[in-house]
Design an enzyme around this catalytic site. Structure first.
Site, PDB file in Angstrom:
ATOM      1  N   GLY A  41       0.379  -1.291  -0.412  1.00 29.11           N
ATOM      2  CA  GLY A  41      -0.044   0.234  -0.176  1.00 29.11           C
ATOM      3  C   GLY A  41       0.796   1.248  -0.316  1.00 29.11           C
ATOM      4  N   CYS A  43       1.424   2.820   2.319  1.00 24.04           N
ATOM      5  CA  CYS A  43       2.589   3.181   3.331  1.00 24.04           C
ATOM      6  C   CYS A  43       4.041   2.134   3.160  1.00 24.04           C
ATOM      7  N   SER A 147      -6.700   5.488   0.927  1.00 24.40           N
ATOM      8  CA  SER A 147      -6.141   7.403   0.958  1.00 24.40           C
ATOM      9  C   SER A 147      -5.526   7.646  -0.711  1.00 24.40           C
ATOM     10  N   GLY A 182       1.272  23.266   2.714  1.00 26.81           N
ATOM     11  CA  GLY A 182       0.916  22.507   3.960  1.00 26.81           C
ATOM     12  C   GLY A 182       2.130  22.483   4.909  1.00 26.81           C
ATOM     13  N   GLY A 187       4.504  18.078   4.885  1.00 28.52           N
ATOM     14  CA  GLY A 187       4.946  19.172   4.537  1.00 28.52           C
ATOM     15  C   GLY A 187       6.160  19.067   5.515  1.00 28.52           C
ATOM     16  N   GLU A 189       8.219  17.227   7.048  1.00 29.76           N
ATOM     17  CA  GLU A 189       8.756  15.492   7.025  1.00 29.76           C
ATOM     18  C   GLU A 189       9.804  15.813   5.324  1.00 29.76           C
ATOM     19  N   GLU A 205       1.609  27.518   5.235  1.00 30.49           N
ATOM     20  CA  GLU A 205       0.961  27.480   5.547  1.00 30.49           C
ATOM     21  C   GLU A 205      -0.175  27.948   6.637  1.00 30.49           C
ATOM     22  N   VAL A 239      -2.597  29.616   0.255  1.00 30.60           N
ATOM     23  CA  VAL A 239      -2.872  29.713  -1.218  1.00 30.60           C
ATOM     24  C   VAL A 239      -3.658  29.264  -1.953  1.00 30.60           C
ATOM     25  N   HIS A 446      20.278   6.041  33.489  1.00 28.76           N
ATOM     26  CA  HIS A 446      21.199   7.612  33.137  1.00 28.76           C
ATOM     27  C   HIS A 446      22.514   7.119  33.015  1.00 28.76           C
TER      28      HIS A 446
HETATM   29  P1  FAD Z   1      -3.080   2.255   1.845  1.00 30.60           P
HETATM   30  O1  FAD Z   1      -1.755   2.303   2.680  1.00 30.60           O
HETATM   31  O2  FAD Z   1      -3.423   3.292   1.405  1.00 30.60           O
HETATM   32  O3  FAD Z   1      -3.822   1.137   1.029  1.00 30.60           O
HETATM   33  C1  FAD Z   1      -4.696   0.824   0.823  1.00 30.60           C
HETATM   34  C2  FAD Z   1      -3.842  -0.379  -0.633  1.00 30.60           C
HETATM   35  O4  FAD Z   1      -5.526  -0.535  -1.391  1.00 30.60           O
HETATM   36  C3  FAD Z   1      -3.596   0.549  -1.359  1.00 30.60           C
HETATM   37  O5  FAD Z   1      -2.469  -0.091  -2.288  1.00 30.60           O
HETATM   38  C4  FAD Z   1      -4.362   0.903  -2.955  1.00 30.60           C
HETATM   39  O6  FAD Z   1      -3.599   0.399  -4.358  1.00 30.60           O
HETATM   40  C5  FAD Z   1      -5.554  -0.590  -2.669  1.00 30.60           C
HETATM   41  N1  FAD Z   1      -6.560  -0.964  -3.107  1.00 30.60           N
HETATM   42  C6  FAD Z   1      -6.854   0.350  -3.567  1.00 30.60           C
HETATM   43  N2  FAD Z   1      -8.560   0.355  -4.210  1.00 30.60           N
HETATM   44  C7  FAD Z   1      -8.719  -0.782  -4.875  1.00 30.60           C
HETATM   45  C8  FAD Z   1      -9.476  -2.083  -5.294  1.00 30.60           C
HETATM   46  N3  FAD Z   1     -10.394  -1.218  -5.843  1.00 30.60           N
HETATM   47  N4  FAD Z   1      -8.396  -2.881  -5.758  1.00 30.60           N
HETATM   48  C9  FAD Z   1      -7.523  -3.284  -5.296  1.00 30.60           C
HETATM   49  N5  FAD Z   1      -6.733  -2.550  -4.473  1.00 30.60           N
HETATM   50  C10 FAD Z   1      -6.849  -1.496  -4.214  1.00 30.60           C
HETATM   51  N6  FAD Z   1       1.513   6.641   8.831  1.00 30.60           N
HETATM   52  C11 FAD Z   1       2.421   6.542   9.867  1.00 30.60           C
HETATM   53  O7  FAD Z   1       1.656   6.329  10.747  1.00 30.60           O
HETATM   54  N7  FAD Z   1       3.946   6.914   9.717  1.00 30.60           N
HETATM   55  C12 FAD Z   1       4.635   7.208   9.035  1.00 30.60           C
HETATM   56  O8  FAD Z   1       5.556   7.559   9.166  1.00 30.60           O
HETATM   57  C13 FAD Z   1       3.594   7.793   7.486  1.00 30.60           C
HETATM   58  N8  FAD Z   1       4.089   8.384   6.519  1.00 30.60           N
HETATM   59  C14 FAD Z   1       3.661   8.251   5.602  1.00 30.60           C
HETATM   60  C15 FAD Z   1       4.238   9.506   4.956  1.00 30.60           C
HETATM   61  C16 FAD Z   1       3.897   9.995   3.512  1.00 30.60           C
HETATM   62  C17 FAD Z   1       4.658  10.515   2.740  1.00 30.60           C
HETATM   63  C18 FAD Z   1       2.198   9.100   3.056  1.00 30.60           C
HETATM   64  C19 FAD Z   1       1.472   9.979   1.931  1.00 30.60           C
HETATM   65  C20 FAD Z   1       2.242   9.045   3.995  1.00 30.60           C
HETATM   66  C21 FAD Z   1       2.521   8.843   5.415  1.00 30.60           C
HETATM   67  N9  FAD Z   1       1.574   7.881   6.073  1.00 30.60           N
HETATM   68  C22 FAD Z   1       2.125   7.417   7.479  1.00 30.60           C
HETATM   69  C23 FAD Z   1       0.206   7.644   6.212  1.00 30.60           C
HETATM   70  C24 FAD Z   1       0.183   6.414   6.428  1.00 30.60           C
HETATM   71  O9  FAD Z   1       0.843   5.803   4.885  1.00 30.60           O
HETATM   72  C25 FAD Z   1      -2.009   5.974   5.818  1.00 30.60           C
HETATM   73  O10 FAD Z   1      -2.537   5.614   7.026  1.00 30.60           O
HETATM   74  C26 FAD Z   1      -1.225   4.208   5.783  1.00 30.60           C
HETATM   75  O11 FAD Z   1      -0.844   3.799   4.191  1.00 30.60           O
HETATM   76  C27 FAD Z   1      -2.244   3.890   5.177  1.00 30.60           C
HETATM   77  O12 FAD Z   1      -2.945   2.309   5.011  1.00 30.60           O
HETATM   78  P2  FAD Z   1      -4.166   1.562   4.635  1.00 30.60           P
HETATM   79  O13 FAD Z   1      -3.887   0.325   4.988  1.00 30.60           O
HETATM   80  O14 FAD Z   1      -5.742   2.041   5.486  1.00 30.60           O
HETATM   81  O15 FAD Z   1      -4.882   1.749   2.805  1.00 30.60           O
HETATM   82  P1  NAD Z   2      -2.571  17.056   6.830  1.00 30.17           P
HETATM   83  O1  NAD Z   2      -3.538  17.530   7.638  1.00 30.17           O
HETATM   84  O2  NAD Z   2      -1.129  16.279   8.681  1.00 30.17           O
HETATM   85  O3  NAD Z   2      -1.599  18.413   6.787  1.00 30.17           O
HETATM   86  C1  NAD Z   2      -2.178  19.539   5.999  1.00 30.17           C
HETATM   87  C2  NAD Z   2      -1.687  21.086   6.502  1.00 30.17           C
HETATM   88  O4  NAD Z   2      -1.930  21.577   5.518  1.00 30.17           O
HETATM   89  C3  NAD Z   2      -2.389  21.525   7.564  1.00 30.17           C
HETATM   90  O5  NAD Z   2      -1.650  21.826   8.411  1.00 30.17           O
HETATM   91  C4  NAD Z   2      -3.657  22.597   6.875  1.00 30.17           C
HETATM   92  O6  NAD Z   2      -3.336  23.694   7.386  1.00 30.17           O
HETATM   93  C5  NAD Z   2      -2.428  22.764   5.780  1.00 30.17           C
HETATM   94  N1  NAD Z   2      -3.071  23.347   4.827  1.00 30.17           N
HETATM   95  C6  NAD Z   2      -4.850  23.129   4.129  1.00 30.17           C
HETATM   96  N2  NAD Z   2      -5.219  24.086   3.085  1.00 30.17           N
HETATM   97  C7  NAD Z   2      -4.132  25.035   3.205  1.00 30.17           C
HETATM   98  C8  NAD Z   2      -4.456  26.017   2.121  1.00 30.17           C
HETATM   99  N3  NAD Z   2      -5.257  26.079   1.308  1.00 30.17           N
HETATM  100  N4  NAD Z   2      -3.220  26.488   2.174  1.00 30.17           N
HETATM  101  C9  NAD Z   2      -1.900  26.738   2.754  1.00 30.17           C
HETATM  102  N5  NAD Z   2      -2.030  25.108   3.860  1.00 30.17           N
HETATM  103  C10 NAD Z   2      -3.486  24.640   3.946  1.00 30.17           C
HETATM  104  O7  NAD Z   2      -2.425  16.330   5.917  1.00 30.17           O
HETATM  105  P2  NAD Z   2      -0.241  15.765   4.996  1.00 30.17           P
HETATM  106  O8  NAD Z   2       0.418  16.634   6.068  1.00 30.17           O
HETATM  107  O9  NAD Z   2      -1.162  16.162   3.846  1.00 30.17           O
HETATM  108  O10 NAD Z   2      -0.341  14.536   5.927  1.00 30.17           O
HETATM  109  C11 NAD Z   2      -1.566  13.733   4.821  1.00 30.17           C
HETATM  110  C12 NAD Z   2      -1.890  12.876   5.931  1.00 30.17           C
HETATM  111  O11 NAD Z   2      -0.836  11.557   6.084  1.00 30.17           O
HETATM  112  C13 NAD Z   2      -2.174  12.914   7.344  1.00 30.17           C
HETATM  113  O12 NAD Z   2      -3.169  12.576   8.242  1.00 30.17           O
HETATM  114  C14 NAD Z   2      -1.254  12.487   7.975  1.00 30.17           C
HETATM  115  O13 NAD Z   2      -1.695  11.564   9.221  1.00 30.17           O
HETATM  116  C15 NAD Z   2      -0.831  11.170   7.411  1.00 30.17           C
HETATM  117  N6  NAD Z   2       1.475  11.121   7.591  1.00 30.17           N
HETATM  118  C16 NAD Z   2       1.476  10.375   8.650  1.00 30.17           C
HETATM  119  C17 NAD Z   2       2.591  10.864   8.841  1.00 30.17           C
HETATM  120  C18 NAD Z   2       3.622  10.009  10.480  1.00 30.17           C
HETATM  121  O14 NAD Z   2       3.074   9.947  10.745  1.00 30.17           O
HETATM  122  N7  NAD Z   2       5.002  10.330   9.970  1.00 30.17           N
HETATM  123  C19 NAD Z   2       3.532  11.216   7.560  1.00 30.17           C
HETATM  124  C20 NAD Z   2       3.346  11.804   6.778  1.00 30.17           C
HETATM  125  C21 NAD Z   2       1.201  11.559   6.893  1.00 30.17           C
END
Ligand code: FAD
Ligand code: NAD
Length: 468
Positions: A41, A43, A147, A182, A187, A189, A205, A239, A446
């Site tokens: 997925g 992640c 998502s 954002g 943003g 990371e 932001e 923006v 410690h």
């Molecule tokens: P996903 O991981 O999105 O998996 C969904 C899967 O479903 C995908 O492989 C997709 O191809 C498949 N799919 C969709 N529709 C269909 C269909 N109709 N048929 C078959 N397959 C389908 N979270 C953390 O906890 N820690 C982090 O450090 C972190 N870092 C992140 C960094 C970035 C850049 C991003 C974008 C996200 C990050 N997240 C992090 C968020 C995390 O990736 C998601 O919360 C997590 O992947 C959600 O898991 P999920 O199983 O719900 O869906």
């Molecule tokens: P986010 O919701 O964390 O941040 C989006 C930011 O965009 C917010 O601060 C918001 O105020 C800002 N924003 C919204 N509209 C705007 C505008 N018009 N102009 C300027 N700023 C605006 O979402 P994300 O950073 O895109 O991450 C998406 C999801 O992925 C999150 O829900 C997060 O939990 C997950 N994720 C998790 C990790 C982690 O756990 N370390 C890392 C990456 C992503």
């Protein structure tokens, strides 16, 4: 292949693949469907794992340039090999995706590649790469389709210059500049990754703080820390438009006094949140309901409006976190087995993998104030920690919020070295409803970063710090 299963999981992200493993462990005949060739997925492929790989590499580069000399290690001419940075990241992703496939096989889970689409509430069609379709039936379905990145009205993501995190994790060349819309988790990371290797990064932001959903003090401190690596964070900025000009992007926004301004950069990364993904799933052929934000509606047992169909992870409400999806995957498998699982959503930690890291669990100070809940605060800076000084990691603090009457821990907020790992002890403590005093009566090795937590609890409980 027998096309009838006990459990079919749609989506192989952390929610889906963990649900499949738990279902198989509990004796269900299980299949997992994934539309991409690689399992894991978002992640594994374009989220947590590649982001952390690039965060780790770029932090090492930054350390070599910023701190090694002071440690007495002379490393003149440290050079960045950008293609190698990306190559290593891809290799880490490959290993993790293969790891998920291995786990599926180990647990005898049928892997089917293709797009899953409901024909009715009990029948699923999977369209494979060669356009052939197979029909599957199951007692239970678990939707874990995740998502996709959101955008803003008027901004079209062209994946060339106006990009999402997916493209930003795989750029071919090091850019000179990047505007990030954002200042949320993605943003900050991505800003860390690129600023550390010398890219001019500007975050725009909308809110008055970075990582605005976390405790306010964390965002304030993070802004200062990111400024040290050259990230400019412009808060209260809205923006309006982004235009791809060929070799650069032009970003127009209203600044904090609502005056219109424009900046240009090589890339504009849109990181304004993510939207649940259900496209192509054929929900219209079922009675599964989605809400106004496109999230699948579930009850307290993660059951959709159709009895045999469950949904977990990013596709439903709640924090979009891998470990939240995993908990839900386990929950559904155990629930359909007739067990009585439980998830305490209040205790799901949030972590931001900047350096230093940011980690939180429980209530923020603002939430407590808003709900008129009295609290004591204990705040201890890492600058007063011997371990942090030895490591030249003195930025940040630990802040604990506790109940004044009984001392129960209400929230823990850390920005500092290894905060991501330190938060685990707060989760355990809060799960067992420990008090601030309990936390001070334990022995902390410690010198460790964890002593900062003990000091913060000492302050909150009124005993007073021993090292401040
Ligand atoms: P996903 O991981 O999105 O998996 C969904 C899967 O479903 C995908 O492989 C997709 O191809 C498949 N799919 C969709 N529709 C269909 C269909 N109709 N048929 C078959 N397959 C389908 N979270 C953390 O906890 N820690 C982090 O450090 C972190 N870092 C992140 C960094 C970035 C850049 C991003 C974008 C996200 C990050 N997240 C992090 C968020 C995390 O990736 C998601 O919360 C997590 O992947 C959600 O898991 P999920 O199983 O719900 O869906
Ligand atoms: P986010 O919701 O964390 O941040 C989006 C930011 O965009 C917010 O601060 C918001 O105020 C800002 N924003 C919204 N509209 C705007 C505008 N018009 N102009 C300027 N700023 C605006 O979402 P994300 O950073 O895109 O991450 C998406 C999801 O992925 C999150 O829900 C997060 O939990 C997950 N994720 C998790 C990790 C982690 O756990 N370390 C890392 C990456 C992503």
């Amino acid at each position: 292949m027998d096309n009838n299963f006990d459990v079919i999981v749609i989506g192989s992200g952390p929610g889906g693949y963990v649900a499949a493993i738990r279902a198989a462990q509990l004796g269900f005949k299980t299949a997992i469907i994934e539309k991409y060739d690689k399992l894991g997925g978002c992640c594994t492929n374009v989220g947590c794992i590649p982001a952390k790989a690039l965060l780790d590499s770029t932090e090492l580069f930054h350390l070599a340039n910023s701190k090694f000399n002071e440690h007495g290690i002379n490393t003149p001419g440290v050079m960045l090999n950008f293609p190698q940075l990306m190559k290593r990241k891809s290799e880490v992703v490959r290993q993790n995706a293969n790891g998920v496939a291995f786990l599926m096989k180990k647990n005898k889970i049928e892997i089917i590649h293709g797009i899953a689409s409901f024909l009715s509430s009990s029948q699923l069609q999977v369209t494979q790469k060669d356009s052939s379709a197979i029909m599957l039936g199951s007692k239970y379905f678990i939707i874990a389709t995740g998502s996709k990145p959101s955008t803003l009205p008027g901004i079209t993501i062209d994946k060339k210059r106006i990009i999402t995190s997916t493209e930003a994790l795989s750029l071919q060349e090091k850019p000179a500049s990047m505007v990030i819309i954002g200042g949320g988790v993605i943003g900050v990371e991505m800003a860390s990754i690129y600023a550390r290797i010398g890219v001019k990064v500007t975050i725009l932001e909308f809110m008055n703080s970075l990582i605005p959903t976390m405790d306010n003090d964390l965002g304030k401190e993070l802004k200062k820390i990111l400024a040290k690596v050259g990230v400019e964070s412009l808060l209260n900025h809205q923006v309006k438009s982004v235009i791809n000009k060929g070799n650069e992007v032009e970003v127009t926004f209203l600044n904090e006094v609502k005056a219109e301004q424009t900046i240009t950069a090589d890339y504009c990364l849109v990181a304004v949140g993510r939207t649940s993904f259900t496209q192509g799933l054929g929900l219209e052929n079922t009675s599964v309901k989605t809400d106004s934000r496109g999230k699948i509606v579930v009850n307290e047992n993660l059951q959709t409006t159709v009895k045999g169909i469950f949904a977990i992870g990013d596709v439903i409400d709640g924090p979009m976190l891998a470990h939240k999806g995993e908990e839900e995957g386990v929950y559904v498998a155990e629930y359909i087995k007739g067990q009585k699982p439980h998830i305490d959503y209040r205790l799901i930690p949030s972590v931001v993998y900047t350096w230093p890291e940011v980690a939180s669990v429980g209530s923020t100070e603002d939430e407590l104030k808003k709900n008129k809940i009295p609290y004591n605060q204990g705040k201890f800076p890492f600058s007063a920690s011997g371990r942090a000084r030895a490591a030249m990691e003195a930025d940040g603090f630990v802040k604990v919020l506790t109940d004044p009457k009984y001392g129960e821990v209400l929230g823990v907020h850390i920005i500092g070295p290894r905060a991501a790992d330190l938060i685990a002890q707060a989760v355990i403590g809060m799960h067992f409803e420990t008090t601030d005093e309990d936390m001070t009566r334990l022995s902390y090795a410690h010198p460790t970063y964890s002593e900062a937590l003990k000091e913060a609890y000492l302050i909150a409980s009124g005993q007073g710090a021993l090292n401040l």
